[in-house]
Each structure stands twice: as C-alpha cells, then as structure tokens.
Design a protein around this motif. Structure first.
Motif, PDB file in Angstrom:
ATOM      1  N   LEU A 295      13.447 -29.241 -82.393  1.00 50.90           N
ATOM      2  CA  LEU A 295      13.785 -30.607 -81.996  1.00 50.90           C
ATOM      3  C   LEU A 295      12.962 -31.670 -82.702  1.00 50.90           C
ATOM      4  CD1 LEU A 295      14.054 -29.920 -78.157  1.00 50.90           C
ATOM      5  CD2 LEU A 295      15.886 -29.892 -79.848  1.00 50.90           C
ATOM      6  N   GLY A 296      11.916 -31.264 -83.413  1.00 49.84           N
ATOM      7  CA  GLY A 296      11.119 -32.241 -84.130  1.00 49.84           C
ATOM      8  C   GLY A 296       9.688 -32.326 -83.623  1.00 49.84           C
ATOM      9  N   LEU A 297       8.880 -33.102 -84.321  1.00 45.19           N
ATOM     10  CA  LEU A 297       7.453 -33.206 -84.023  1.00 45.19           C
ATOM     11  C   LEU A 297       7.196 -33.805 -82.648  1.00 45.19           C
ATOM     12  CD1 LEU A 297       4.537 -32.888 -84.984  1.00 45.19           C
ATOM     13  CD2 LEU A 297       4.718 -35.137 -86.072  1.00 45.19           C
ATOM     14  N   LEU A 298       7.987 -34.824 -82.259  1.00 43.53           N
ATOM     15  CA  LEU A 298       7.787 -35.443 -80.954  1.00 43.53           C
ATOM     16  C   LEU A 298       7.979 -34.432 -79.830  1.00 43.53           C
ATOM     17  CD1 LEU A 298       7.294 -37.961 -79.236  1.00 43.53           C
ATOM     18  CD2 LEU A 298       9.748 -38.446 -79.369  1.00 43.53           C
ATOM     19  N   ALA A 299       8.990 -33.584 -79.934  1.00 44.02           N
ATOM     20  CA  ALA A 299       9.221 -32.560 -78.908  1.00 44.02           C
ATOM     21  C   ALA A 299       8.100 -31.530 -78.900  1.00 44.02           C
ATOM     22  CB  ALA A 299      10.569 -31.882 -79.144  1.00 44.02           C
ATOM     23  N   VAL A 300       7.547 -31.206 -80.086  1.00 43.28           N
ATOM     24  CA  VAL A 300       6.419 -30.272 -80.141  1.00 43.28           C
ATOM     25  C   VAL A 300       5.222 -30.836 -79.388  1.00 43.28           C
ATOM     26  CG1 VAL A 300       4.733 -29.193 -81.680  1.00 43.28           C
ATOM     27  CG2 VAL A 300       7.160 -29.169 -82.274  1.00 43.28           C
ATOM     28  N   VAL A 301       4.926 -32.117 -79.617  1.00 43.43           N
ATOM     29  CA  VAL A 301       3.803 -32.769 -78.928  1.00 43.43           C
ATOM     30  C   VAL A 301       4.040 -32.808 -77.427  1.00 43.43           C
ATOM     31  CG1 VAL A 301       2.516 -34.922 -78.686  1.00 43.43           C
ATOM     32  CG2 VAL A 301       3.186 -34.122 -80.963  1.00 43.43           C
ATOM     33  N   GLU A 302       5.266 -33.133 -77.013  1.00 43.80           N
ATOM     34  CA  GLU A 302       5.595 -33.165 -75.584  1.00 43.80           C
ATOM     35  C   GLU A 302       5.466 -31.775 -74.971  1.00 43.80           C
ATOM     36  OE1 GLU A 302       6.324 -35.448 -73.445  1.00 43.80           O
ATOM     37  OE2 GLU A 302       6.665 -37.249 -74.641  1.00 43.80           O
ATOM     38  N   GLY A 303       5.950 -30.754 -75.677  1.00 41.71           N
ATOM     39  CA  GLY A 303       5.874 -29.390 -75.158  1.00 41.71           C
ATOM     40  C   GLY A 303       4.435 -28.917 -75.014  1.00 41.71           C
ATOM     41  N   ILE A 304       3.609 -29.198 -76.018  1.00 40.09           N
ATOM     42  CA  ILE A 304       2.204 -28.786 -75.948  1.00 40.09           C
ATOM     43  C   ILE A 304       1.466 -29.567 -74.865  1.00 40.09           C
ATOM     44  CG2 ILE A 304       0.031 -28.756 -77.207  1.00 40.09           C
ATOM     45  CD1 ILE A 304       1.598 -28.162 -79.743  1.00 40.09           C
ATOM     46  N   GLY A 305       1.714 -30.889 -74.793  1.00 39.67           N
ATOM     47  CA  GLY A 305       1.039 -31.704 -73.783  1.00 39.67           C
ATOM     48  C   GLY A 305       1.400 -31.286 -72.375  1.00 39.67           C
ATOM     49  N   GLY A 306       2.702 -31.103 -72.104  1.00 37.01           N
ATOM     50  CA  GLY A 306       3.106 -30.646 -70.780  1.00 37.01           C
ATOM     51  C   GLY A 306       2.605 -29.251 -70.483  1.00 37.01           C
ATOM     52  N   GLY A 307       2.569 -28.386 -71.515  1.00 35.18           N
ATOM     53  CA  GLY A 307       2.073 -27.036 -71.310  1.00 35.18           C
ATOM     54  C   GLY A 307       0.598 -26.993 -70.968  1.00 35.18           C
ATOM     55  N   ILE A 308      -0.209 -27.816 -71.638  1.00 40.38           N
ATOM     56  CA  ILE A 308      -1.644 -27.851 -71.335  1.00 40.38           C
ATOM     57  C   ILE A 308      -1.874 -28.316 -69.907  1.00 40.38           C
ATOM     58  CG2 ILE A 308      -3.791 -29.057 -71.875  1.00 40.38           C
ATOM     59  CD1 ILE A 308      -3.006 -28.971 -74.801  1.00 40.38           C
ATOM     60  N   MET A 309      -1.154 -29.336 -69.496  1.00 36.83           N
ATOM     61  CA  MET A 309      -1.297 -29.817 -68.116  1.00 36.83           C
ATOM     62  C   MET A 309      -0.925 -28.726 -67.119  1.00 36.83           C
ATOM     63  SD  MET A 309       0.320 -33.224 -66.330  1.00 36.83           S
ATOM     64  CE  MET A 309       2.008 -32.738 -66.721  1.00 36.83           C
ATOM     65  N   GLY A 310       0.204 -28.039 -67.365  1.00 35.17           N
ATOM     66  CA  GLY A 310       0.622 -26.993 -66.450  1.00 35.17           C
ATOM     67  C   GLY A 310      -0.301 -25.791 -66.482  1.00 35.17           C
ATOM     68  N   GLY A 311      -0.739 -25.377 -67.676  1.00 34.42           N
ATOM     69  CA  GLY A 311      -1.595 -24.204 -67.786  1.00 34.42           C
ATOM     70  C   GLY A 311      -2.945 -24.385 -67.123  1.00 34.42           C
ATOM     71  N   VAL A 312      -3.572 -25.536 -67.333  1.00 34.58           N
ATOM     72  CA  VAL A 312      -4.887 -25.788 -66.730  1.00 34.58           C
ATOM     73  C   VAL A 312      -4.780 -25.867 -65.212  1.00 34.58           C
ATOM     74  CG1 VAL A 312      -6.768 -27.457 -66.567  1.00 34.58           C
ATOM     75  CG2 VAL A 312      -5.796 -26.901 -68.794  1.00 34.58           C
ATOM     76  N   HIS A 313      -3.797 -26.597 -64.708  1.00 29.96           N
ATOM     77  CA  HIS A 313      -3.626 -26.702 -63.265  1.00 29.96           C
ATOM     78  C   HIS A 313      -3.232 -25.361 -62.652  1.00 29.96           C
ATOM     79  CE1 HIS A 313      -3.609 -31.042 -64.080  1.00 29.96           C
ATOM     80  NE2 HIS A 313      -3.831 -31.210 -62.793  1.00 29.96           N
ATOM     81  N   GLY A 314      -2.404 -24.578 -63.372  1.00 31.98           N
ATOM     82  CA  GLY A 314      -2.019 -23.273 -62.857  1.00 31.98           C
ATOM     83  C   GLY A 314      -3.200 -22.330 -62.745  1.00 31.98           C
ATOM     84  N   ALA A 315      -4.082 -22.328 -63.737  1.00 30.71           N
ATOM     85  CA  ALA A 315      -5.262 -21.466 -63.688  1.00 30.71           C
ATOM     86  C   ALA A 315      -6.167 -21.847 -62.519  1.00 30.71           C
ATOM     87  CB  ALA A 315      -6.026 -21.549 -65.006  1.00 30.71           C
ATOM     88  N   MET A 316      -6.350 -23.136 -62.288  1.00 28.95           N
ATOM     89  CA  MET A 316      -7.162 -23.577 -61.154  1.00 28.95           C
ATOM     90  C   MET A 316      -6.514 -23.204 -59.826  1.00 28.95           C
ATOM     91  SD  MET A 316      -8.808 -27.257 -62.244  1.00 28.95           S
ATOM     92  CE  MET A 316      -7.219 -28.053 -62.512  1.00 28.95           C
ATOM     93  N   LEU A 317      -5.176 -23.344 -59.758  1.00 29.42           N
ATOM     94  CA  LEU A 317      -4.480 -22.995 -58.527  1.00 29.42           C
ATOM     95  C   LEU A 317      -4.587 -21.506 -58.233  1.00 29.42           C
ATOM     96  CD1 LEU A 317      -2.617 -23.827 -56.192  1.00 29.42           C
ATOM     97  CD2 LEU A 317      -0.673 -23.504 -57.726  1.00 29.42           C
ATOM     98  N   GLY A 318      -4.396 -20.666 -59.260  1.00 25.35           N
ATOM     99  CA  GLY A 318      -4.534 -19.225 -59.058  1.00 25.35           C
ATOM    100  C   GLY A 318      -5.932 -18.828 -58.641  1.00 25.35           C
ATOM    101  N   GLU A 319      -6.931 -19.558 -59.117  1.00 28.09           N
ATOM    102  CA  GLU A 319      -8.313 -19.274 -58.744  1.00 28.09           C
ATOM    103  C   GLU A 319      -8.607 -19.674 -57.308  1.00 28.09           C
ATOM    104  OE1 GLU A 319     -12.249 -18.076 -59.083  1.00 28.09           O
ATOM    105  OE2 GLU A 319     -10.667 -17.814 -60.593  1.00 28.09           O
ATOM    106  N   MET A 320      -7.992 -20.753 -56.837  1.00 29.47           N
ATOM    107  CA  MET A 320      -8.315 -21.269 -55.502  1.00 29.47           C
ATOM    108  C   MET A 320      -7.590 -20.544 -54.380  1.00 29.47           C
ATOM    109  SD  MET A 320      -8.568 -25.405 -56.032  1.00 29.47           S
ATOM    110  CE  MET A 320      -6.872 -25.544 -56.625  1.00 29.47           C
TER     111      MET A 320
END
Length: 221
Positions: free
Chosen positions: A100-125
């Motif tokens: 889809l292009g560079l903008l979609a790559v940035v959006e995918g990585i940004g949303g993924g980092i937010m979800g991954g970090v919060h998911g790891a904290m949630l699984g830990e808690m």
C-alpha cells in the motif's frame, strides 16, 4: 543446568492451558496471513485512508494479541516479552503495509508497536489463574476485528466493481455495500470462536483417570 531448566519451565504454561495457547497462536498466524493476502490481492482498491486504516488495525490487533501471549509465556520478564513483541511489530507492519505504500508501512508499524507494548504489559499483569479467560477474550476480539477488516476490503472491492460497471453502462449511481453472506460469518467468526470454546473447555477438564484438583494443594506447601 538444573536452575536454568527450572527457570525455563517457570515461563511455560501448564498442560491445562497449553491447548488454548496453541489454538490462539494458530489463529493469530492464520488470520494475519489471510489479511496480508487480501491486501496484496486488492491493494488497487485500498487507496488513501482505507489502506492506512487496514494496515494500522491489522498491525495493532495482531501485535496486541501476540504481546499478551508473549507476556504470559515470559512471565516476570517484561523486557524479553516486550522486545520480541517489537520485533513482530516491525515485521507485520512492514508486510501488511508494503503493498500500500510507505505511509501504510509507517501506520502498520506504529499501530503494531502500540499494540505489542501494551499487550506485553497486559499479559504480565494478568494473574496466572485468569490467563485462560483473558486469552479467550483477546482471541475473540482479534477474530471479530480482523473479520471486519476482511469485510472492509471486500466492500471496497465490491464498490469499485460497481462503479466500473456503472460507468461502462453510462449510469451515475452510488454502489451499495457488499452483501454479508452467512458463510462469511460462519468461516471468519463463528467457527473459530467455537473452536476456542472447545479448546478452553477441554483445557479445564482433567485428563482421563486424573482426579480433579481440589484447590488445597497450596496449603500443604
């Protein structure tokens, strides 16, 4: 060597939880790959905002669920679970956004980092005795949102084909939304949730010939 083996065993889930965990990992892999295939095949209709929404939502939900799973597998080691989650964020974000292009790559990585970090904290808690409940909730939410993303792609493809047909027939009309067939909901939502329910139920059942736990083992320690 014994201390290392004991440390590794502490990170692994118990047998009663293993079936649900395996099903969760399998569902995340299948649905994420399915979304990538849909994006690759229909990238020509996912322009501008639609493409970025698809990339961000897929990256966010996939890595949120992966982060929760890793937070449970690597309990009491948040650095490892977060680090592995971030690696998945870059991989999934790039793969889902590349057509889809560079903008979609940035959006995918940004949303993924937010979800991954919060998911790891949630699984830990989450307390260990509630892992199965939390994982079932995450899986059901992941299935529902991913199915909506797939339907969004189908809807855009349906509208694009309708507009092309209208232009070729010299008609100016707004294309209706794509029809939602019963088979769509059965394949993408109902069937996976039923499989998860069976896995969770079997995970709670004691093995054949094994007496159910009375819950008083901890008092004897």
């Amino acid at each position: 060597m014994q201390s290392s083996a004991g440390c590794t065993a502490a990170f692994l889930p118990e047998g009663a939880f293993q079936m649900l965990l395996n099903m969760s990992i399998l569902i995340v892999i299948i649905y994420t790959v399915l979304c990538m295939m849909y994006v690759q095949l229909n990238h020509h209709v996912l322009a501008n905002m639609t493409g970025t929404v698809v990339a961000m939502t897929t990256g966010l939900m996939s890595n949120l669920t992966i982060g929760v799973i890793l937070g449970m597998l690597f309990a009491q080691n948040l650095v490892v679970s977060t680090g592995i989650s971030i690696l998945f964020c870059f991989l999934i974000g790039y793969l889902i956004g590349r057509p889809l292009g560079l903008l979609a790559v940035v959006e995918g990585i940004g949303g993924g980092i937010m979800g991954g970090v919060h998911g790891a904290m949630l699984g830990e808690m989450i307390p260990k005795r509630q892992w199965d409940v939390m994982l079932f909730i995450m899986d059901a939410m992941f299935i529902a949102v991913t199915a909506l993303v797939i339907y969004l792609i189908q809807d855009r493809k349906h509208r694009e084909e309708g507009q092309v047909a209208a232009v070729s027939a010299l008609k100016i009309a707004k294309s209706p939304a794509a029809p939602v067939q019963t088979s769509f909901w059965m394949i993408y939502i109902v069937l996976p949730v039923v499989v998860l329910c069976v896995a969770a139920w079997l995970g709670h059942n004691p093995a054949a010939g094994e007496p159910p736990s009375s819950g008083h083992e901890m008092h004897s320690m």
